[in-house]
Design an enzyme around this catalytic site. Structure first.
Site: not given
Ligand code: 13P
Length: 247
Positions: A8-10, A94, A96, A165, A171, A209, A231
């Protein structure tokens, strides 16, 4: 069942950075990757990544989808549009988006329905906050989030993918231990089994993470069928190491 590693590049990337990253992934996946691999990219880059991955086993995903099929919804992207760009998966719900865009369980369920109707596999995210975990409410929260999607999608439920998650692990560099993750995955597995009523196994991914160092121990758990990687999916070497851990 093959594991699935989805990046997931966000809201990260650029034409130049994506070019280098995807070329490195495609090269690193030559031969049999031994698991399914996808990248969920920002919508403007779908066409670019679709071209770069052509002929490889790397699959394409989106990060969100509209619950509507078309019309006056400025800024939204429909599942049919994603489908035209070769999108196989889309993340929905997600944390976020739940947090910053006020997405409710009911909306997430509608988005999953819209994706399924267009032949796209929704990766439905569930997870508790730190406060909820500390209050002993983890199970209640993830079950409620998944129940909404099960309720709205009935017999299609075996077509979805679930991603656990924990919000406090996203993150932060603070991963759930393999045991903590497995415990929640087992709860979700039981809920999905009761809903599907048969032996179809729904992929349940872990996210939060996940990195090159901890992937193998998480992926060794009986109910962890892959990873949703933030990440670490932006660095080809790290992401490929996670892919190798999923073989
Ligand atoms: P990280 O791997 O950066 O913690 O993010 C996880 C995530 O939200 C994947 O959708």
């Amino acid at each position: 069942m093959k594991k699935l590693i989805a990046g997931n590049w966000k809201m990260n990337g650029s034409l130049a950075a994506n070019d280098a990253l995807v070329r490195a992934l495609v090269k690193g996946m030559e031969g049999d990757a031994g698991c399914s691999v996808a990248v969920c990219v920002p919508a403007p880059y779908l066409a670019q990544v679709q071209m770069l991955r052509a002929g490889s086993a790397l699959e394409l995903g989106a990060q969100d989808v509209s619950q509507h099929s078309e019309g006056a919804y400025t800024g939204e992207v429909s599942a049919a549009m994603l489908k035209e760009f070769g999108v196989r998966y889309t993340i929905v719900g997600h944390s976020e988006r739940r947090q910053y865009h006020c997405e409710t369980d009911a909306l997430v369920a509608e988005k999953a329905r819209a994706a399924l109707a267009a032949g796209i596999t929704p990766i439905v995210c569930v997870g508790e906050t730190l406060a909820e975990r500390e209050a002993g409410r983890t199970e209640e929260i993830v079950k409620r989030q998944l129940a909404a999607v099960i309720h709205a999608n009935g017999h299609c439920i075996s077509e979805i993918i679930v991603a656990y998650e924990p919000v406090w692990a996203i993150g932060t560099g603070k991963t759930a231990t393999p045991g903590e993750a497995q415990q929640v995955h087992a709860v979700l597995r039981a809920q999905l089994k009761a809903a599907t009523g048969h032996a179809d196994r729904v992929h349940i991914l872990y996210g939060g993470s996940m990195n090159a160092a901890n992937a193998a121990s998480l992926l060794a758990q009986p109910d962890i069928d892959g990873g949703l990687v933030g990440g670490a999916s932006l660095k080809a070497a790290d992401f490929l190491q996670i892919v190798r851990a999923a073989r």
